[in-house]
Design a protein around this motif. Structure first.
Motif, PDB file in Angstrom:
ATOM      1  N   ARG A  92       1.612  -3.039   6.058  1.00 20.76           N
ATOM      2  CA  ARG A  92       0.587  -2.235   5.405  1.00 20.76           C
ATOM      3  C   ARG A  92       0.530  -0.869   6.089  1.00 20.76           C
ATOM      4  N   GLY A  93       0.212   0.154   5.332  1.00 20.02           N
ATOM      5  CA  GLY A  93       0.130   1.474   5.913  1.00 20.02           C
ATOM      6  C   GLY A  93      -1.265   1.798   6.419  1.00 20.02           C
ATOM      7  N   SER A  94      -1.307   2.721   7.369  1.00 27.27           N
ATOM      8  CA  SER A  94      -2.549   3.370   7.782  1.00 27.27           C
ATOM      9  C   SER A  94      -2.388   4.813   7.343  1.00 27.27           C
ATOM     10  N   VAL A  95      -3.047   5.175   6.257  1.00 31.83           N
ATOM     11  CA  VAL A  95      -2.774   6.449   5.599  1.00 31.83           C
ATOM     12  C   VAL A  95      -3.479   7.592   6.316  1.00 31.83           C
ATOM     13  N   SER A  96      -2.688   8.521   6.815  1.00 31.58           N
ATOM     14  CA  SER A  96      -3.200   9.772   7.357  1.00 31.58           C
ATOM     15  C   SER A  96      -3.439  10.687   6.160  1.00 31.58           C
ATOM     16  N   LEU A  97      -4.687  10.736   5.721  1.00 34.99           N
ATOM     17  CA  LEU A  97      -5.011  11.245   4.390  1.00 34.99           C
ATOM     18  C   LEU A  97      -5.670  12.612   4.419  1.00 34.99           C
ATOM     19  N   ASN A  98      -5.077  13.560   3.712  1.00 36.15           N
ATOM     20  CA  ASN A  98      -5.834  14.748   3.326  1.00 36.15           C
ATOM     21  C   ASN A  98      -6.788  14.316   2.229  1.00 36.15           C
ATOM     22  N   VAL A  99      -8.077  14.266   2.533  1.00 32.29           N
ATOM     23  CA  VAL A  99      -9.004  13.554   1.655  1.00 32.29           C
ATOM     24  C   VAL A  99      -9.135  14.191   0.272  1.00 32.29           C
ATOM     25  N   ALA A 100      -8.756  15.464   0.121  1.00 31.57           N
ATOM     26  CA  ALA A 100      -8.772  16.079  -1.208  1.00 31.57           C
ATOM     27  C   ALA A 100      -7.806  15.390  -2.160  1.00 31.57           C
ATOM     28  N   LEU A 101      -6.843  14.651  -1.616  1.00 31.52           N
ATOM     29  CA  LEU A 101      -5.898  13.939  -2.464  1.00 31.52           C
ATOM     30  C   LEU A 101      -6.608  12.889  -3.320  1.00 31.52           C
ATOM     31  N   CYS A 102      -7.771  12.422  -2.861  1.00 29.76           N
ATOM     32  CA  CYS A 102      -8.536  11.458  -3.649  1.00 29.76           C
ATOM     33  C   CYS A 102      -8.875  12.021  -5.023  1.00 29.76           C
ATOM     34  N   ASP A 103      -9.099  13.326  -5.082  1.00 28.78           N
ATOM     35  CA  ASP A 103      -9.393  13.975  -6.357  1.00 28.78           C
ATOM     36  C   ASP A 103      -8.129  14.431  -7.076  1.00 28.78           C
ATOM     37  N   HIS A 104      -7.134  14.872  -6.322  1.00 23.93           N
ATOM     38  CA  HIS A 104      -5.919  15.385  -6.955  1.00 23.93           C
ATOM     39  C   HIS A 104      -5.038  14.265  -7.520  1.00 23.93           C
ATOM     40  N   HIS A 105      -4.854  13.192  -6.748  1.00 29.70           N
ATOM     41  CA  HIS A 105      -3.941  12.114  -7.158  1.00 29.70           C
ATOM     42  C   HIS A 105      -4.572  10.744  -6.894  1.00 29.70           C
ATOM     43  N   PRO A 106      -5.610  10.377  -7.640  1.00 32.03           N
ATOM     44  CA  PRO A 106      -6.267   9.091  -7.395  1.00 32.03           C
ATOM     45  C   PRO A 106      -5.357   7.890  -7.619  1.00 32.03           C
ATOM     46  N   GLU A 107      -4.276   8.063  -8.395  1.00 40.34           N
ATOM     47  CA  GLU A 107      -3.344   6.952  -8.616  1.00 40.34           C
ATOM     48  C   GLU A 107      -2.721   6.488  -7.300  1.00 40.34           C
ATOM     49  N   ILE A 108      -2.391   7.442  -6.433  1.00 39.69           N
ATOM     50  CA  ILE A 108      -1.798   7.097  -5.136  1.00 39.69           C
ATOM     51  C   ILE A 108      -2.820   6.359  -4.277  1.00 39.69           C
ATOM     52  N   ILE A 109      -4.050   6.833  -4.302  1.00 44.99           N
ATOM     53  CA  ILE A 109      -5.112   6.191  -3.521  1.00 44.99           C
ATOM     54  C   ILE A 109      -5.300   4.748  -3.970  1.00 44.99           C
ATOM     55  N   ARG A 110      -5.322   4.527  -5.283  1.00 42.25           N
ATOM     56  CA  ARG A 110      -5.508   3.166  -5.805  1.00 42.25           C
ATOM     57  C   ARG A 110      -4.360   2.255  -5.387  1.00 42.25           C
ATOM     58  N   ALA A 111      -3.130   2.761  -5.449  1.00 40.62           N
ATOM     59  CA  ALA A 111      -1.979   1.938  -5.082  1.00 40.62           C
ATOM     60  C   ALA A 111      -2.045   1.526  -3.617  1.00 40.62           C
ATOM     61  N   CYS A 112      -2.482   2.436  -2.752  1.00 43.71           N
ATOM     62  CA  CYS A 112      -2.621   2.100  -1.329  1.00 43.71           C
ATOM     63  C   CYS A 112      -3.768   1.123  -1.109  1.00 43.71           C
ATOM     64  N   ALA A 113      -4.905   1.384  -1.740  1.00 41.10           N
ATOM     65  CA  ALA A 113      -6.076   0.522  -1.563  1.00 41.10           C
ATOM     66  C   ALA A 113      -5.804  -0.884  -2.067  1.00 41.10           C
ATOM     67  N   ASP A 114      -5.077  -1.015  -3.184  1.00 37.20           N
ATOM     68  CA  ASP A 114      -4.768  -2.331  -3.740  1.00 37.20           C
ATOM     69  C   ASP A 114      -3.926  -3.170  -2.788  1.00 37.20           C
ATOM     70  N   ARG A 115      -3.211  -2.523  -1.902  1.00 41.03           N
ATOM     71  CA  ARG A 115      -2.368  -3.227  -0.939  1.00 41.03           C
ATOM     72  C   ARG A 115      -3.077  -3.476   0.384  1.00 41.03           C
ATOM     73  N   GLY A 116      -4.349  -3.109   0.470  1.00 40.57           N
ATOM     74  CA  GLY A 116      -5.089  -3.330   1.706  1.00 40.57           C
ATOM     75  C   GLY A 116      -4.742  -2.351   2.802  1.00 40.57           C
ATOM     76  N   TRP A 117      -4.229  -1.174   2.420  1.00 41.10           N
ATOM     77  CA  TRP A 117      -3.905  -0.167   3.415  1.00 41.10           C
ATOM     78  C   TRP A 117      -5.183   0.489   3.938  1.00 41.10           C
ATOM     79  N   GLU A 118      -5.118   0.921   5.183  1.00 43.30           N
ATOM     80  CA  GLU A 118      -6.223   1.657   5.786  1.00 43.30           C
ATOM     81  C   GLU A 118      -6.108   3.138   5.423  1.00 43.30           C
ATOM     82  N   PHE A 119      -7.262   3.808   5.354  1.00 43.90           N
ATOM     83  CA  PHE A 119      -7.294   5.259   5.187  1.00 43.90           C
ATOM     84  C   PHE A 119      -7.991   5.872   6.395  1.00 43.90           C
TER      85      PHE A 119
END
Length: 313
Positions: A92-119
């Motif tokens: 599982r990943g621990s995502v080093s996230l530029n949090v604005a990506l939550c608004d720009h590309h929510p599809e990526i956020i959902r794919a990571c969250a569905d896999r139980g990855w940390e943000f």
């Protein structure tokens, strides 16, 4: 000795020194010898960010279409290849996230969250540094990161990597004040280490410049095959040292680099190699930090550092 305002300090003053032979033993869950965590930097670069007089994001004049679009590759194609390789190896990943990506590309956020990855937070944008900010401006960024990640993932932030590793003298204090448990901004050890802060408990989590694909590919100019060997050699050494006390290995990634078609298989083969060993804890940064505290390792390390300091006076 009284230190004058203008006197140069001998070190950062953020952590104490404790050599390996005198350290308390760290134990990982299930008797694992090594905790391995993978930290994909999922980022968003603005093509024309606000000016920061200390550092310019782009080397070329704006609009730097070349660099912007190269980094955008990671959010379009690279992350999917990287994620597939990690899925196959059971990481599982621990995502080093530029949090604005939550608004720009929510599809990526959902794919990571569905896999139980940390943000964990890598700032709002990777093109907005904290240099020249006031302490209140930096606090506002931290609050924004907490709120945005909570809103989009339901998670509470535990970790922090400052955008482009930019810091102020007060950064560690206000991270701990806000409830951040670990920082990735220091590169001084292969085990978690307590950080000196005014309030709370903050640890420095082993991250890595040496394993970071930005350094490997953009600075050292190595081949993908060589990068795979670097990962395996790093693991082999830390795995061996884990016989004495638990170690930590981090693989920081950027999908626009490791996710290129000609590079992905070397990375995939390397993490398959790691996953094939017994005694490997495939963890997230949050899990490592939580266990470090719950097992008493933080308190034991503080006590050992104090004893070492008294013994060297």
């Amino acid at each position: 000795m009284t230190e004058s305002v203008n006197e140069i300090r001998p070190d950062l003053g953020l952590y104490d020194y404790l050599p390996w032979p005198g350290r308390p033993k760290i134990t990982w869950p299930g008797g694992a010898k090594i905790a391995v965590w993978i930290a994909p930097n999922i980022e968003f670069y603005e093509y024309d960010p606000p000016n920061n007089p200390t550092r310019t994001p782009w080397a070329r004049p704006n609009p730097d279409v070349l660099q912007y679009s190269h980094r955008d590759y990671g959010n379009r194609a690279g992350w999917q290849r990287m994620m597939a390789a990690m899925d196959r190896a059971g990481f599982r990943g621990s995502v080093s996230l530029n949090v604005a990506l939550c608004d720009h590309h929510p599809e990526i956020i959902r794919a990571c969250a569905d896999r139980g990855w940390e943000f964990f937070s890598h700032g709002i944008y990777n093109t907005r540094y904290v240099y020249n900010m006031t302490i209140e401006q930096e606090r506002a960024i931290i609050r924004d990161a907490f709120d945005t990640v909570r809103q989009h993932t339901g998670q509470e932030l535990a970790g922090w990597l400052s955008p482009a590793l930019s810091n102020n003298l007060w950064t560690m204090d206000i991270l701990s004040e806000a409830g951040i448990q670990y920082t990735c901004d220091m590169f001084h050890d292969d085990q978690p280490m307590p950080v000196k802060v005014k309030t709370g408990r903050l640890i420095s989590m082993p991250y890595s410049l040496e394993m970071n694909d930005v350094i490997v590919y953009n600075s050292q100019k190595v081949t993908p095959r060589h990068y795979g060997e670097i990962i395996k050699r790093q693991f082999d050494q830390l795995y061996k040292e884990g016989d004495e006390s638990g170690t930590v290995m981090c693989i920081p990634l950027h999908p626009y680099l490791v996710g290129q078609p000609h590079r992905i298989e070397a990375f995939a083969e390397a993490i398959d190699y790691i996953a094939g060993h017994e005694g490997v804890w495939k963890a997230t940064g949050r899990e490592i930090a939580a266990h470090y505290h719950a097992s008493g390792a933080y308190d034991a390390m503080i006590a050992a550092m104090a004893a070492h300091d008294r013994g060297t006076r």
